[in-house]
Design a protein around this motif. Structure first.
Motif, PDB file in Angstrom:
ATOM      1  N   GLU A 121      -2.299   6.619  -0.512  1.00 17.30           N
ATOM      2  CA  GLU A 121      -3.724   6.519  -0.808  1.00 17.30           C
ATOM      3  C   GLU A 121      -4.088   7.220  -2.109  1.00 17.30           C
ATOM      4  O   GLU A 121      -4.885   6.709  -2.892  1.00 17.30           O
ATOM      5  CB  GLU A 121      -4.537   7.124   0.345  1.00 17.30           C
ATOM      6  CG  GLU A 121      -4.532   6.292   1.609  1.00 17.30           C
ATOM      7  CD  GLU A 121      -5.277   6.970   2.735  1.00 17.30           C
ATOM      8  OE1 GLU A 121      -5.751   6.260   3.634  1.00 17.30           O
ATOM      9  OE2 GLU A 121      -5.380   8.225   2.724  1.00 17.30           O
ATOM     10  N   SER A 122      -3.500   8.404  -2.331  1.00 24.81           N
ATOM     11  CA  SER A 122      -3.933   9.215  -3.469  1.00 24.81           C
ATOM     12  C   SER A 122      -3.233   8.853  -4.772  1.00 24.81           C
ATOM     13  O   SER A 122      -3.843   8.938  -5.847  1.00 24.81           O
ATOM     14  CB  SER A 122      -3.709  10.704  -3.170  1.00 24.81           C
ATOM     15  OG  SER A 122      -2.331  10.970  -2.950  1.00 24.81           O
ATOM     16  N   ARG A 123      -1.963   8.420  -4.695  1.00 24.86           N
ATOM     17  CA  ARG A 123      -1.204   8.218  -5.932  1.00 24.86           C
ATOM     18  C   ARG A 123      -0.688   6.802  -6.133  1.00 24.86           C
ATOM     19  O   ARG A 123      -0.779   6.250  -7.228  1.00 24.86           O
ATOM     20  CB  ARG A 123      -0.002   9.190  -5.983  1.00 24.86           C
ATOM     21  CG  ARG A 123      -0.357  10.662  -5.942  1.00 24.86           C
ATOM     22  CD  ARG A 123      -1.217  11.094  -7.133  1.00 24.86           C
ATOM     23  NE  ARG A 123      -0.622  10.704  -8.398  1.00 24.86           N
ATOM     24  CZ  ARG A 123       0.360  11.377  -9.013  1.00 24.86           C
ATOM     25  NH1 ARG A 123       0.872  12.460  -8.454  1.00 24.86           N
ATOM     26  NH2 ARG A 123       0.831  10.970 -10.176  1.00 24.86           N
ATOM     27  N   VAL A 124      -0.129   6.196  -5.077  1.00 31.12           N
ATOM     28  CA  VAL A 124       0.550   4.912  -5.240  1.00 31.12           C
ATOM     29  C   VAL A 124      -0.447   3.765  -5.392  1.00 31.12           C
ATOM     30  O   VAL A 124      -0.379   2.980  -6.347  1.00 31.12           O
ATOM     31  CB  VAL A 124       1.506   4.636  -4.061  1.00 31.12           C
ATOM     32  CG1 VAL A 124       2.150   3.254  -4.209  1.00 31.12           C
ATOM     33  CG2 VAL A 124       2.574   5.717  -3.978  1.00 31.12           C
ATOM     34  N   VAL A 125      -1.385   3.655  -4.437  1.00 30.79           N
ATOM     35  CA  VAL A 125      -2.288   2.500  -4.426  1.00 30.79           C
ATOM     36  C   VAL A 125      -3.134   2.406  -5.702  1.00 30.79           C
ATOM     37  O   VAL A 125      -3.286   1.303  -6.254  1.00 30.79           O
ATOM     38  CB  VAL A 125      -3.171   2.519  -3.167  1.00 30.79           C
ATOM     39  CG1 VAL A 125      -4.237   1.434  -3.247  1.00 30.79           C
ATOM     40  CG2 VAL A 125      -2.320   2.310  -1.919  1.00 30.79           C
ATOM     41  N   PRO A 126      -3.705   3.501  -6.224  1.00 33.17           N
ATOM     42  CA  PRO A 126      -4.446   3.364  -7.488  1.00 33.17           C
ATOM     43  C   PRO A 126      -3.611   2.783  -8.626  1.00 33.17           C
ATOM     44  O   PRO A 126      -4.099   1.970  -9.416  1.00 33.17           O
ATOM     45  CB  PRO A 126      -4.892   4.800  -7.789  1.00 33.17           C
ATOM     46  CG  PRO A 126      -4.974   5.449  -6.455  1.00 33.17           C
ATOM     47  CD  PRO A 126      -3.830   4.870  -5.675  1.00 33.17           C
TER      48      PRO A 126
END
Length: 289
Positions: free
Chosen positions: A104-109
């Motif tokens: 949620e915090s690093r990969v998806v963006p």
């Protein structure tokens, strides 16, 4: 010439251990799967599955047939990827899985940025802390954290992460600061999913058992507890980086900090990387850096 009738259905049933599950995977009815398997067994003159009302079990003959059919289908997948590589612009389906919080915090963006660059892609992302079977569930890529245990996968390191032991100034003012590893026994150590913390002493890894009055599988919840002065935490940098920068949390036992561990992209060893997956890996590496 090889007769393909029923082969995809057979492989799907063997991997799902269910006619219903195979139908869902292939997007067809359970009845159609059953008809194809029956026709295949008649053509081969061999029983491929033992069926009961509750369970489907592959026979010895079926297991041999599955091994060969899986190799054939993997070869077809490779052929399709080779053709896809001819396209200069990434397109088509791309599926990946990642851990929930880090995803949620690093990969998806970063993946969203990638899709914005290549809008012809159809990306499917599954965030889960379970170790999914990439081959059986047809994933192109997985993001994994820490030590890798699956030697059947290919891996490329994307980045690394640092684990910090830290506490709030308020907690340290009230309870003092630990300066050696044994002193952790005297402190309220807020735990995640493990009951030990990782350190290194004199060049050797150390796993120190800790205890406290909170155990939670959410890193953000442990950060909140630490900020409120409840206890000490050990968490990866992406949970506590901003708090360490502002002084809301203070690092502890730095000379015993464990070496950084890896953040990895993994994919099945029997698959050549398609251009879209390779481009995504490069995009993630650049974003993480």
């Amino acid at each position: 010439m090889f007769n393909w009738e029923g082969v995809s259905e057979f492989v799907a049933v063997a991997e799902a251990e269910s006619f219903t599950g195979a139908g869902k995977r292939l997007g067809i009815s359970t009845a159609q799967v059953s008809r194809q398997i029956s026709a295949l067994e008649s053509r081969l003159a061999v029983k491929l599955f033992y069926r009961t009302t509750r369970k489907v079990t592959i026979t010895d003959s079926g297991q041999i047939y599955y091994t060969h059919c899986r190799q054939v289908l993997d070869g077809l997948d490779e052929a399709e990827r080779a053709v896809t590589n001819l396209h200069q612009t990434p397109r088509g389906r791309l599926s990946l899985t990642a851990p929930v919080t880090y995803g949620e915090s690093r990969v998806v963006p970063l993946v969203n940025d990638f899709v914005a660059l290549y809008p012809d892609l159809k990306v499917e992302i599954t965030l889960t802390n379970q170790m999914l079977d990439l081959v059986a569930e047809n994933y192109d890529l997985a993001i994994r954290l820490g030590e890798l245990s699956d030697s059947t996968m290919m891996a490329r390191q994307l980045s690394s992460r640092t684990h910090y032991v830290c506490a709030s100034p308020g907690y340290l003012s009230a309870h003092g600061e630990p300066h050696t590893l044994p002193e952790l026994e005297q402190h309220n150590c807020l735990q995640g999913t493990l009951d030990y913390w990782r350190f290194q002493e004199s060049g050797k890894p150390q796993h120190i058992r800790v205890s406290g009055n909170i155990r939670c599988n959410s890193g953000w919840s442990l950060v909140d507890a630490a900020l409120k002065g409840i206890g000490i935490v050990q968490l990866p940098d992406y949970y506590v980086r901003s708090e360490l920068e502002t002084g809301a949390l203070l690092p502890l036992l730095e000379r015993f900090r464990a070496p950084d561990d890896g953040i990895w992209a993994i994919y099945p060893h029997n698959r050549q990387l398609s251009s879209k997956v390779r481009l995504l890996i490069d995009h993630l590496r650049q974003g993480f850096s």
